[in-house]
Design a protein around this motif. Structure first.
Motif, PDB file in Angstrom:
ATOM      1  N   TYR A 162     -48.626 -69.941 -29.331  1.00  0.00           N
ATOM      2  CA  TYR A 162     -48.361 -71.239 -30.328  1.00  0.00           C
ATOM      3  C   TYR A 162     -46.980 -71.756 -30.030  1.00  0.00           C
ATOM      4  CZ  TYR A 162     -51.946 -70.154 -33.553  1.00  0.00           C
ATOM      5  OH  TYR A 162     -53.089 -69.787 -34.398  1.00  0.00           O
ATOM      6  N   PRO A 163     -46.967 -72.952 -30.261  1.00  0.00           N
ATOM      7  CA  PRO A 163     -45.643 -73.768 -30.070  1.00  0.00           C
ATOM      8  C   PRO A 163     -44.949 -73.589 -31.368  1.00  0.00           C
ATOM      9  CG  PRO A 163     -47.477 -75.406 -30.757  1.00  0.00           C
ATOM     10  CD  PRO A 163     -48.198 -73.958 -30.392  1.00  0.00           C
ATOM     11  N   PHE A 164     -43.972 -74.561 -31.579  1.00  0.00           N
ATOM     12  CA  PHE A 164     -43.158 -74.588 -32.927  1.00  0.00           C
ATOM     13  C   PHE A 164     -44.339 -75.198 -33.915  1.00  0.00           C
ATOM     14  CE2 PHE A 164     -41.090 -77.779 -35.815  1.00  0.00           C
ATOM     15  CZ  PHE A 164     -40.332 -76.985 -36.551  1.00  0.00           C
ATOM     16  N   LEU A 165     -44.222 -74.714 -35.144  1.00  0.00           N
ATOM     17  CA  LEU A 165     -45.244 -74.839 -36.140  1.00  0.00           C
ATOM     18  C   LEU A 165     -44.662 -75.028 -37.166  1.00  0.00           C
ATOM     19  CD1 LEU A 165     -47.943 -71.696 -35.678  1.00  0.00           C
ATOM     20  CD2 LEU A 165     -47.838 -74.146 -34.538  1.00  0.00           C
ATOM     21  N   ILE A 166     -45.367 -76.171 -38.116  1.00  0.00           N
ATOM     22  CA  ILE A 166     -44.423 -76.754 -39.158  1.00  0.00           C
ATOM     23  C   ILE A 166     -45.305 -77.253 -40.376  1.00  0.00           C
ATOM     24  CG2 ILE A 166     -44.311 -79.107 -37.997  1.00  0.00           C
ATOM     25  CD1 ILE A 166     -41.376 -78.986 -39.574  1.00  0.00           C
ATOM     26  N   ALA A 167     -45.441 -77.006 -41.581  1.00  0.00           N
ATOM     27  CA  ALA A 167     -46.063 -77.576 -42.489  1.00  0.00           C
ATOM     28  C   ALA A 167     -45.422 -77.012 -44.055  1.00  0.00           C
ATOM     29  CB  ALA A 167     -47.518 -76.863 -42.331  1.00  0.00           C
ATOM     30  N   PRO A 168     -45.913 -77.432 -45.040  1.00  0.00           N
ATOM     31  CA  PRO A 168     -45.401 -76.821 -46.298  1.00  0.00           C
ATOM     32  C   PRO A 168     -45.684 -75.360 -46.238  1.00  0.00           C
ATOM     33  CG  PRO A 168     -46.700 -78.816 -46.697  1.00  0.00           C
ATOM     34  CD  PRO A 168     -46.948 -78.518 -45.317  1.00  0.00           C
ATOM     35  N   SER A 169     -44.896 -74.601 -46.705  1.00  0.00           N
ATOM     36  CA  SER A 169     -45.138 -72.989 -47.053  1.00  0.00           C
ATOM     37  C   SER A 169     -46.230 -72.900 -47.994  1.00  0.00           C
ATOM     38  CB  SER A 169     -43.910 -72.295 -47.546  1.00  0.00           C
ATOM     39  OG  SER A 169     -44.088 -70.971 -47.889  1.00  0.00           O
ATOM     40  N   LEU A 170     -47.075 -72.177 -47.878  1.00  0.00           N
ATOM     41  CA  LEU A 170     -47.983 -71.619 -49.005  1.00  0.00           C
ATOM     42  C   LEU A 170     -47.618 -70.575 -49.740  1.00  0.00           C
ATOM     43  CD1 LEU A 170     -51.417 -72.303 -47.191  1.00  0.00           C
ATOM     44  CD2 LEU A 170     -50.257 -73.773 -48.344  1.00  0.00           C
ATOM     45  N   SER A 171     -46.583 -69.921 -49.494  1.00  0.00           N
ATOM     46  CA  SER A 171     -45.893 -68.827 -50.236  1.00  0.00           C
ATOM     47  C   SER A 171     -45.080 -69.360 -51.498  1.00  0.00           C
ATOM     48  CB  SER A 171     -45.067 -68.056 -49.250  1.00  0.00           C
ATOM     49  OG  SER A 171     -44.444 -67.205 -49.997  1.00  0.00           O
ATOM     50  N   PRO A 172     -45.240 -68.988 -52.693  1.00  0.00           N
ATOM     51  CA  PRO A 172     -44.392 -69.039 -53.708  1.00  0.00           C
ATOM     52  C   PRO A 172     -43.036 -68.703 -53.609  1.00  0.00           C
ATOM     53  CG  PRO A 172     -45.952 -67.388 -54.464  1.00  0.00           C
ATOM     54  CD  PRO A 172     -46.302 -67.955 -53.029  1.00  0.00           C
ATOM     55  N   VAL A 173     -42.655 -67.950 -52.634  1.00  0.00           N
ATOM     56  CA  VAL A 173     -41.240 -67.393 -52.614  1.00  0.00           C
ATOM     57  C   VAL A 173     -40.478 -67.634 -51.381  1.00  0.00           C
ATOM     58  CG1 VAL A 173     -41.672 -65.286 -54.185  1.00  0.00           C
ATOM     59  CG2 VAL A 173     -42.199 -64.876 -51.972  1.00  0.00           C
ATOM     60  N   LYS A 174     -41.245 -68.181 -50.222  1.00  0.00           N
ATOM     61  CA  LYS A 174     -40.637 -68.510 -49.175  1.00  0.00           C
ATOM     62  C   LYS A 174     -40.687 -69.872 -48.676  1.00  0.00           C
ATOM     63  CE  LYS A 174     -42.082 -66.279 -45.377  1.00  0.00           C
ATOM     64  NZ  LYS A 174     -42.424 -65.174 -44.384  1.00  0.00           N
ATOM     65  N   LYS A 175     -39.622 -70.732 -48.395  1.00  0.00           N
ATOM     66  CA  LYS A 175     -39.386 -71.917 -47.938  1.00  0.00           C
ATOM     67  C   LYS A 175     -39.588 -71.935 -46.532  1.00  0.00           C
ATOM     68  CE  LYS A 175     -36.510 -73.903 -51.449  1.00  0.00           C
ATOM     69  NZ  LYS A 175     -35.351 -74.260 -52.006  1.00  0.00           N
ATOM     70  N   HIS A 176     -40.506 -73.050 -46.014  1.00  0.00           N
ATOM     71  CA  HIS A 176     -40.228 -73.270 -44.498  1.00  0.00           C
ATOM     72  C   HIS A 176     -39.263 -74.336 -44.324  1.00  0.00           C
ATOM     73  CE1 HIS A 176     -41.799 -74.546 -40.501  1.00  0.00           C
ATOM     74  NE2 HIS A 176     -42.044 -73.300 -40.388  1.00  0.00           N
ATOM     75  N   PHE A 177     -39.213 -74.646 -42.985  1.00  0.00           N
ATOM     76  CA  PHE A 177     -38.239 -75.657 -42.623  1.00  0.00           C
ATOM     77  C   PHE A 177     -38.661 -76.912 -43.139  1.00  0.00           C
ATOM     78  CE2 PHE A 177     -36.606 -78.145 -38.788  1.00  0.00           C
ATOM     79  CZ  PHE A 177     -35.377 -78.486 -39.377  1.00  0.00           C
ATOM     80  N   TYR A 178     -40.009 -77.196 -43.232  1.00  0.00           N
ATOM     81  CA  TYR A 178     -40.633 -78.433 -43.535  1.00  0.00           C
ATOM     82  C   TYR A 178     -40.218 -78.632 -45.009  1.00  0.00           C
ATOM     83  CZ  TYR A 178     -44.682 -81.603 -45.203  1.00  0.00           C
ATOM     84  OH  TYR A 178     -44.997 -82.571 -45.461  1.00  0.00           O
TER      85      TYR A 178
END
Ligand SMILES: NC(=O)c1ccc[n+]([C@@H]2O[C@H](COP(=O)([O-])OP(=O)(O)OC[C@H]3O[C@@H](n4cnc5c(N)ncnc54)[C@H](OP(=O)(O)O)[C@@H]3O)[C@@H](O)[C@H]2O)c1
Length: 294
Positions: A162-178
């Motif tokens: 996979y390359p760099f992946l990005i999207a809203p986090s679906l986890s209630p406790v973890k933020k993604h860079f997005y």
């Protein structure tokens, strides 16, 4: 029956979503911490630290009741800066635990291991790496992924890169860079983003959906190593501009910065650009294009 190891992470939660949407299968979902997870009557959550040999052995014993397992192994210690700092700890999870686990798991129909473009190294002059190219990782994370890929390959299972992946986090406790970008831009705070570092990036949902399509159509003819990536070469700055447009905020909030100006931000060395070729994936799935969407 799907078995997802590391199912409550960024990619894992999008894989659960896609399995629920695209198949009728039941899912066994594994992570160390299963307190804040997506509940669904088709998902059975199991807490297991796969780097603990006793727990891994007992879990694999329980899985013997199932047949025709479709397995995705995501559990990893994979922040490149932390891997550089704690290489032995990282190796225990990324290579030893993986090897111990797959050596004990039975009744596997297919097993896919998500690896990374970091195994290839730096793309010169916009070169797009093909699956048969040599591997020249520039940091310990990339080298450990190469070792993990070897374990998978010699077992006869499948690697996807996979390359760099990005999207809203679906986890209630973890933020993604997005999510961090959205928070900043929506509050009028500027974000510095690289203009001269390119990846064949994908949205997590597209990345997960393509893997489930591969697994649903699985046969021995699916190449044992496949790049799963988009058509476009995108910088983080390009992605920042797309996000500003989507949020309806000024593009000026996305501030261009070069890799040379970022000296000291990262502990582990990064390849400036890594692009991948997706022709094999398109041929297997009969696709004309794989676009980056937000
Ligand atoms: N995200 C990307 O852009 C990207 C790109 C290329 C490749 N990949 C690869 O895709 C995989 C998943 O990435 P991700 O972004 O989804 O990472 P993530 O959010 O950190 O997810 C990792 C998952 O593994 C679990 N885990 C970690 N150590 C474990 C252990 N010892 N026992 C059991 N579970 C464990 C974590 O859950 P707990 O912490 O609760 O145990 C979590 O569910 C990794 O192998 C990564 O290298 C990701």
């Amino acid at each position: 029956m799907y078995l997802i190891i590391g199912a409550n992470g960024f990619l894992g939660t999008y894989l659960l979503k896609n399995i629920l949407e695209k198949t009728e299968d039941e899912i066994v979902a594994v992570a160390r911490n299963i307190e804040h997870v997506r509940n669904d009557k088709r998902i059975k959550w199991v807490g297991c630290d796969i780097s603990d040999h006793g727990q891994a052995q007992s879990f694999c014993g329980e899985m013997k009741q199932y047949r025709e397992l479709k397995v995705i192994f995501l559990a990893a210690y994979h922040n490149p800066d932390l891997v550089e700092k704690n290489p032995e700890l990282a190796w225990n999870v990324n290579v030893t635990a993986l090897s111990y686990f797959i050596n004990r798991l039975e009744h596997v129909k297919c097993l896919f291991y998500p690896s990374t473009d970091s195994v290839y190294g730096n793309s010169v002059d916009g070169y797009r790496y093909r699956e048969s190219d040599g591997l020249h990782p520039v940091n310990t994370y990339g080298r450990q992924k190469c070792a993990a890929e070897s374990v998978i390959k010699w077992y006869g299972y499948n690697v996807v890169r996979y390359p760099f992946l990005i999207a809203p986090s679906l986890s209630p406790v973890k933020k993604h860079f997005y999510d961090v970008i959205v928070e900043n831009l929506s509050s009028g705070r500027p974000m510095e983003m690289f203009t001269d570092s390119y990846r064949s990036s994908l949205n997590f949902d597209t990345a997960a959906g393509l893997l489930i399509d591969l697994m649903e159509g699985y046969s021995e003819s699916v190449p044992k190593i496949l790049n799963i990536c988009g058509d476009e070469a995108l910088s983080k700055y390009d992605i920042g501009l797309l996000m500003a447009d989507k949020l309806g905020v000024s593009r000026e909030l996305v501030r261009p910065i070069t890799v040379a100006e970022s000296e000291g931000i990262f502990d582990a060395k990064r390849a400036q650009s890594t692009l991948m070729d997706n022709r094999q994936l398109k041929a297997v799935l009969g696709l004309q294009q794989i676009r980056f969407v937000l």
